[in-house]
Design a protein around this motif. Structure first.
Motif, mmCIF file in Angstrom:
data_model
loop_
_atom_site.group_PDB
_atom_site.id
_atom_site.type_symbol
_atom_site.label_atom_id
_atom_site.label_comp_id
_atom_site.label_asym_id
_atom_site.label_seq_id
_atom_site.Cartn_x
_atom_site.Cartn_y
_atom_site.Cartn_z
ATOM 1 N N THR A 30 -3.858 0.871 -5.107
ATOM 2 C CA THR A 30 -3.836 1.472 -3.782
ATOM 3 C C THR A 30 -5.072 1.068 -3.002
ATOM 4 O O THR A 30 -5.003 0.639 -1.853
ATOM 5 C CB THR A 30 -3.783 3.005 -3.898
ATOM 6 N N ARG A 31 -6.207 1.189 -3.676
ATOM 7 C CA ARG A 31 -7.453 0.809 -2.991
ATOM 8 C C ARG A 31 -7.464 -0.680 -2.668
ATOM 9 O O ARG A 31 -7.874 -1.077 -1.581
ATOM 10 C CB ARG A 31 -8.652 1.174 -3.852
ATOM 11 N N GLY A 45 -5.317 -1.343 0.165
ATOM 12 C CA GLY A 45 -5.933 -0.757 1.361
ATOM 13 C C GLY A 45 -7.004 -1.649 1.933
ATOM 14 O O GLY A 45 -7.158 -1.773 3.152
ATOM 15 N N ILE A 46 -7.783 -2.292 1.063
ATOM 16 C CA ILE A 46 -8.823 -3.200 1.556
ATOM 17 C C ILE A 46 -8.226 -4.567 1.867
ATOM 18 O O ILE A 46 -8.632 -5.243 2.800
ATOM 19 C CB ILE A 46 -9.960 -3.319 0.515
ATOM 20 N N ARG A 102 -5.314 -5.511 3.071
ATOM 21 C CA ARG A 102 -4.612 -5.705 4.334
ATOM 22 C C ARG A 102 -5.547 -6.104 5.474
ATOM 23 O O ARG A 102 -5.379 -7.156 6.083
ATOM 24 C CB ARG A 102 -3.823 -4.453 4.685
ATOM 25 N N PRO A 103 -6.588 -5.283 5.752
ATOM 26 C CA PRO A 103 -7.478 -5.697 6.851
ATOM 27 C C PRO A 103 -8.175 -7.016 6.576
ATOM 28 O O PRO A 103 -8.370 -7.824 7.491
ATOM 29 C CB PRO A 103 -8.484 -4.550 6.958
ATOM 30 N N ALA A 104 -8.532 -7.248 5.297
ATOM 31 C CA ALA A 104 -9.256 -8.486 4.986
ATOM 32 C C ALA A 104 -8.367 -9.702 5.230
ATOM 33 O O ALA A 104 -8.779 -10.674 5.860
ATOM 34 C CB ALA A 104 -9.735 -8.453 3.537
ATOM 35 N N LEU A 156 0.838 -1.194 0.000
ATOM 36 C CA LEU A 156 0.000 0.000 0.000
ATOM 37 C C LEU A 156 0.878 1.251 0.000
ATOM 38 O O LEU A 156 0.680 2.183 -0.785
ATOM 39 C CB LEU A 156 -0.916 -0.007 1.229
ATOM 40 N N ILE A 199 -3.809 3.756 -8.798
ATOM 41 C CA ILE A 199 -4.962 4.159 -7.986
ATOM 42 C C ILE A 199 -5.774 2.941 -7.581
ATOM 43 O O ILE A 199 -6.117 2.748 -6.408
ATOM 44 C CB ILE A 199 -5.852 5.166 -8.760
ATOM 45 N N ARG A 238 -5.823 -9.840 7.148
ATOM 46 C CA ARG A 238 -5.508 -9.943 8.567
ATOM 47 C C ARG A 238 -6.643 -10.648 9.312
ATOM 48 O O ARG A 238 -6.428 -11.537 10.133
ATOM 49 C CB ARG A 238 -5.283 -8.541 9.127
ATOM 50 N N TYR A 239 -7.850 -10.218 8.954
ATOM 51 C CA TYR A 239 -9.020 -10.819 9.592
ATOM 52 C C TYR A 239 -9.048 -12.325 9.304
ATOM 53 O O TYR A 239 -9.188 -13.163 10.198
ATOM 54 C CB TYR A 239 -10.270 -10.133 9.067
#
Ligand SMILES: Nc1ncnc2c1ncn2[C@@H]1O[C@H](COP(=O)(O)OP(=O)(O)O)[C@@H](O)[C@H]1O
Ligand SMILES: Nc1ncnc2c1ncn2[C@@H]1O[C@H](COP(=O)(O)OP(=O)(O)O)[C@@H](O)[C@H]1O
Ligand SMILES: [Mg+2]
Ligand SMILES: [Mg+2]
Lengths: 580, 577
Positions: free
Chosen positions: A70-71, A74-75, A77-79, A42, A67, A81-82
């Motif tokens: 990047t998005r 950005g999405i 990483r948390p996904a 990211l 672009i 990780r979860y």
């Protein structure tokens, strides 16, 4: 290091499970890797994006891909990780299920020994804790370390692809963080861990002393001594913690400094490698910015690894359990109904004990007979019962049921012996289920009949949930007498011909005891009973009395005979009746 | 979030101010570091030579080092306060424990008391160490950074400002949802997690019932069920971390894209854009570190509350109504209780209408069925329990006292329960517990009177052998003898309280022990609670207790003659055939 490998040399608890559920494990590691990859990507991508945008491309499509990426990152990483959290827990909990079964089986083999070696059951909780501990080993140490190492390898390879000397430099710098620092932590922490455990132990002992002996402290009036005793370990602990913290602060500081150096090194490298033209210079910001998200991943390795010494203890302890399967090919069954139990001239000594517990001891018990076994505590009454049940083997002599050695009847034990001891265990389930354990085929009515026979029906009927009342942990909601009666009902359902009673009334008051004994001998009137007792209440229920002393029977006879002929028996009997 | 109790800790206010100032400086370092790193990168981006960007690189290096150093400094400042606080807490807890006495331990449970004092305070330490610095960081650093970003370009700053409460809102909402779901599953969940230990402990019983082999599969199944439930809870519980993660990373992505558009249309140049991009993760960092330790904080907070609660418990007052020197109990001393009552939890009285007149060296037996209140009465006489206020009167030698938790009284008696506690110390230290200055020969003599000599000869270090929990095992009979040796050693205490000292012993050990106890009873005021009948023959007065009342009292001969509760009890106890 040597220590580390020694731990796993004969390991049957940790390594094999890394192989089992391989796919889930691979998925977990992949997701963990992706989490950090996305985090780094990211920033990389964003750095590139704005550098590129700052060149004022004439068409917005020129930066369209960054672009979108990047998005996505950005999405992502948390996904990731979860998902990683869920799969890693799933994997670990699967392992825990296997562990529990395995631990259970290991303990089951030595069920009886465990009870007597570790009276309090603390060791059992300890073993259960060890399993939780190994669970943490994976979540806090293994996964983060493996993921960081994979990241490490990928980064070095990727940078080495652009320029080998810079790859080498990173191999060194990052190596300091993921290899040298963790090893240093484990070294420092390992030494301190031993010391810390010793101090914690003293503190714990003194605290327990203070709490359990509080009444004595209070009436002794030694308040100053009391306070002084507690103060010493408090200061020691504080000192140790201080050293611990100091180390951690400076370690983390050093790691951060190394990251600072890595940043600078990237800039220097970029100035050589990426400044050939304006397009390639757009990558500089990308490389430098991508370092920062990695700090998290790499820094946690040292902390995780430094916890190793405490995990090691757990691993060693569970590995010390004997998990080899038992061999039961010599087992037979009793073909005819039980007619006689013969203990023939046995010798016995505990492998660890210095004392010969039995010396040429013999005993015959015919079907239907009732025998009381007395003797001062520690003479070996419970040991004799264990020999008869087959939990222990005599050093010499024989123990037989109808001429079949008891050692060959172990699989049929529950059909032959019913046992009621000092603290029968009640499981944390309903009354109904607890009693039904005596015979899983019993109908509700049979269970109720058994409870009726032991005179518990009125009490249970009065409970709001009746037979479905939970007995709570260890049967805590019932009195000692009631617990014994519940266990007695269980034995009634079990319907074995021989009943072993090991001081079932020891913790009861005389009135409860008298009532319980009356019930026991009423409901078990047609059974063969071997009753170990610590005093003479209810002695008239039996046909035979034996006094065990120094490995032999030194008094034997019916209660009436003994009262008439043995002065010692008479004196004890009178004492018991309050006539002294 | 910030526990008000924290501010009451000594030195905390001043520290908070200092930490806040340091956080401001840290924020400034973060800005300088970002600024000069960006300057260097932009320089290289303009294809300038390395030599021209060495100065910003150096400033970056200094700011970065400063920033990391500040972290250490903050910890170093915080730690002494935390250490002192937890050390003080431990000491206060121990002193409070002494003041609260054994009835508090009985009510709370030994395990709980030890846990509070040991692990509880450890957790408090972690909590204090974590929470103060992190909360202050969270309240200071983001704003410092935000101000700088706003100064560079207000639009991105506004976006970052707006997203902050949103994140917290989502975390709270999801946190509550997770809590609700966890609460609903908690009972079953708890049972499953305890099931394993329960099964292990019950293994001998399972084996006796022939179920132990079959149960292995059950253990596995329950564990798998536990796994599924845990996962269900985790899936929700992790959502709040997910929300935090999602919003922070996405915000950074959005900021990057914003900046990209800004750069294309020329409303911003690369340098400020890069600075903003570098700063945005740092803007969220304090919030993320705080959230990652949230659970440790929560545990610590609860532990802290538990300790505070214990320290706030009321303690006995008026403990010096009889002076502070031990009483000299003599043949003409008297103790009288009139209409005294006691209740455990202000509900039903456990003891009521107690009338006892004791004098001189009487031997008073207390008998009754189990649960009748014998131990409660002994504990009341020992001052471990406080009688209901305003009910009846207690007098010692004619002096009225409100309770028997009197320093002077307590230093005049010995209390010998069913299982005397043996300290983790040498045998000699245990015997000399009430007389720490006693010489070894006196201790040896006392041990001899208590019938311990033969046993001591078998011990490796004789009187200096370590005994107590975890060391050499001591049988129940021997433990009683050690307690008796204490009484033999200290002849100044003339009152003895026995609570069923032989109930758990086998008859032969009891018979032998009785011979040792009998001489101690001479020249003492004795209260002897028992349900073993033969002791009554040695008593010269008996109290018969039933349902918390003394239903009959008198000499054994009187009571035998009078066909009442005493005779009935004797019959029942002698029961059986
Ligand atoms: N697992 C063991 N290892 C070594 N010694 C033991 C073990 N279990 C019991 N003993 C010892 O054997 C003796 C007899 O114990 P036990 O049979 O439990 O006595 P009782 O039931 O008569 O009180 C005691 O001295 C005890 O300390
Ligand atoms: N810590 C306590 N809290 C509440 N009730 C108690 C407590 N200890 C004992 N009791 C109750 O007080 C009564 C008397 O108990 P106790 O004095 O222990 O009897 P005994 O010693 O005669 O067996 C019983 O009903 C018991 O349940
Ligand atoms: Mg025994
Ligand atoms: Mg009692």
């Amino acid at each position: 290091m040597k220590d580390f490998f020694a731990t796993f040399k004969h390991d049957t608890w940790v390594m094999p499970y890394l192989r089992k559920y391989k796919k889930l494990l691979a998925l977990t590691l992949f997701l963990g890797l992706m989490t950090f990859f996305c985090g780094s990507a990211l920033m990389f991508n964003s750095g590139y994006l704005i550098s590129k945008a700052a060149r004022h491309p004439y068409n917005i499509l020129m930066i369209y891909v960054p672009i979108v990426l990047t998005r996505a990152f950005g999405i992502g990483r948390p996904a990731f990780r979860y998902a990683e959290r869920i799969t890693s827990h799933n994997w670990v909990l699967r392992i825990v299920s296997d562990f529990r079964k395995k631990l259970y089986q290991a303990v089951e083999k030595q069920a009886v020994a465990i009870r007597q070696n570790f009276q309090t059951g603390d060791v059992l909780s300890l073993l259960a804790d060890d399993i939780d501990h190994i669970e943490n080993l994976y979540l806090r140490t293994v996964f983060p370390t493996v993921i960081a190492l994979m990241m490490y390898v990928l980064i070095v390879i990727a940078l080495g692809y652009f320029s080998w000397w810079f790859g080498l430099l990173m191999l060194l710098l990052l190596g300091l963080i993921v290899i040298v620092m963790p090893l240093l932590s484990v070294l420092v922490n390992g030494a301190r861990e031993t010391q810390s455990r010793a101090i914690q132990q003293t503190f714990y002992t003194q605290l327990t002393d203070a709490v359990m002996g509080l009444g004595d402290w209070l009436i002794s009036g030694r308040r100053a001594d009391f306070n002084a005793r507690q103060a010493a370990p408090i200061d020691e602990i504080a000192q140790l913690r201080r050293a611990d913290h100091q180390f951690q602060w400076w370690r983390d500081f050093t790691i951060q400094l190394i990251f600072g150096v890595i940043c600078l090194a990237l800039m220097v490298w970029s100035s050589f490698y990426w400044t050939s033209n304006r397009d390639s210079a757009n990558w500089i910001a990308a490389f430098v910015l991508s370092v920062f998200p990695l700090v998290d991943a790499f820094q946690s390795v040292s902390q995780g690894v430094s916890e190793w010494p405490s995990y090691q203890r757990s691993i060693v302890r569970v590995n010390d359990l004997d998990t080899a399967p038992v061999d039961d090919h010599d087992q037979t069954i009793l073909t005819e109904p039980f007619s006689v139990l013969r203990v023939g001239q046995i010798d016995f000594r505990y492998p660890a004990g210095q004392r010969q517990i039995f010396n040429q001891l013999s005993l015959t018990l015919k079907a239907g007979e009732k025998l009381a076994l007395l003797g001062p505590s520690g003479t070996g009454k419970s040991t004799l019962l264990k020999l008869i049940l087959g939990d222990l083997q005599p050093d010499a002599g024989t123990i037989q049921l109808n001429d079949v050695p008891i050692a060959h009847l172990q699989n049929e034990r529950a059909q032959l012996f019913g046992v009621l001891d000092q603290q029968p265990y009640l499981f944390n389930t309903t009354i109904m289920n607890n009693v039904r354990m005596g015979n899983l085929q019993a109908t509700d009515d049979q269970v109720k009949a058994a409870l009726e026979a032991v005179e518990l029906a009125p009490m249970i009927d009065a409970l709001p949930d009746g037979y479905d009342t939970m007995v709570a942990e260890g049967g805590a909601r019932f009195s000692g007498g009631e617990r014994q009666r519940l266990a007695l009902a269980r034995i009634l359902l079990q319907d074995a011909p021989i009943i072993i009673l090991d001081e079932p009334t020891v913790s009861l008051d005389p009135i409860t005891e008298a009532h319980l004994l009356a019930t026991v001998f009423r409901v078990l009137h047609d059974k063969t009973i071997l009753w170990v007792t610590h005093h003479l209440a209810g002695i008239n229920y039996v046909d035979q009395v034996r006094f065990l002393e120094d490995g032999q029977f030194d008094m034997a006879g019916t209660p009436q005979e003994l009262y008439a002929t043995a002065p010692r028996f008479k004196r004890l009997y009178d004492l018991d009746q309050g006539r002294d | 979030m910030f526990d008000p109790a924290l501010f009451k800790l000594p030195g905390m206010r001043r520290l908070t101010v200092i930490l806040a100032l340091l956080a401001v400086i840290e924020g400034i370092c973060i800005i300088i570091q970002a600024q000069f790193m960006s300057v260097a990168i932009v320089g290289l981006w303009h294809l300038k030579a390395l030599g021209t960007v060495l100065q910003p690189m150096l400033i970056f290096a200094i700011a970065w080092t400063m920033r990391q150093l500040l972290v250490v400094v903050k910890n170093k400042l915080m730690y002494p306060v935390v250490e002192k606080t937890t050390g003080d807490l431990r000491r206060q807890v121990m002193q409070k424990l002494y003041d609260l006495g054994p009835s508090y331990v009985a009510k709370t449970g030994t395990g709980n008391v030890v846990t509070t004092a040991l692990e509880g305070i450890d957790k408090v330490q972690t909590y204090l160490m974590l929470v103060v610095i992190k909360v202050i960081d969270m309240m200071v650093i983001p704003w410092v950074i935000l101000i700088y970003i706003a100064w560079l370009r207000w639009r991105e700053a506004l976006f970052l400002l707006a997203i902050f409460p949103l994140i917290i809102l989502f975390m709270i909402i999801l946190g509550y949802a997770a809590q609700a779901k966890a609460d609903r599953q908690y009972v079953g969940y708890q049972r499953m997690s305890n099931h394993f230990v329960d099964t292990l402990r019950g293994l001998p019983t399972l084996k006796q019932l022939g179920l132990s082999k079959r149960y292995a599969e059950n253990v596995y199944q329950v564990s798998e069920g536990y796994r599924k439930q845990t996962l269900a809870v985790i899936k929700i519980a992790m959502l709040s971390t997910f929300a935090l993660d999602f919003f922070t990373t996405l915000s950074i992505a959005v900021v990057a894209v914003f900046l990209g558009f800004g750069l294309i249309d020329g409303s911003i140049t690369l340098l400020p854009a890069l600075v903003i991009l570098v700063l945005s993760p740092d803007y969220f960092l304090p919030l993320r570190t705080f959230a990652s330790d949230y659970h440790a904080t929560l545990n610590g907070k609860n532990a802290f509350a538990a300790v505070q609660k214990m320290l706030a418990l009321p303690i006995a007052t008026d403990r010096d109504q009889l002076g502070d020197q031990p009483l000299a109990w003599q043949a003409d001393s008297t103790l009288s209780l009139q209409q005294v009552a006691f209740s455990y939890d202000d509900a039903q009285p456990a003891l009521s209408q107690l009338n006892i007149q004791a004098h001189g060296y009487q031997r008073i037996g207390i008998i009754g069925a189990s649960g009748s209140g014998k131990s409660t009465l002994i504990n009341l006489l020992g001052g471990f329990l406080t009688p209901t206020a305003g009910h009846g009167t207690i007098k010692v030698n004619g002096q009225t006292v409100t309770h028997l938790n009197q320093t002077a009284w307590q230093q005049s008696f010995f209390y010998i329960p069913q299982n005397p506690y043996l300290f983790h110390a040498t045998l000699a230290e245990n015997i000399a517990f009430y007389q720490p200055d006693a010489g070894l020969s006196a201790i040896g003599a006392a041990a001899d009177k208590a019938g311990l000599t033969a046993w001591i000869k078998t011990l490796p270090d004789g009187l200096n052998t370590a005994i107590g929990e975890g060391s050499r095992g001591v049988s129940g009979g021997q433990a009683q003898r050690i307690a008796l040796a204490r009484a033999f050693l200290d002849k100044s205490r003339k009152i003895l309280l026995f609570d069923e000292p032989t109930a758990h012993l086998d008859i032969e050990t009891e018979a032998a022990l009785k011979q040792t106890i009998l001489p101690v009873l001479d020249d003492h005021l004795v209260f002897f609670a028992t349900h073993r009948l033969h002791w009554i023959n040695q008593m010269d007065y008996v109290l018969v207790v039933d349902h918390g009342q003394i239903v009959e009292q008198g000499t054994p001969t009187e009571l035998t003659a009078h066909d009442g509760a005493y005779v009935q009890l004797r019959n029942e106890m002698g029961g059986g055939k």
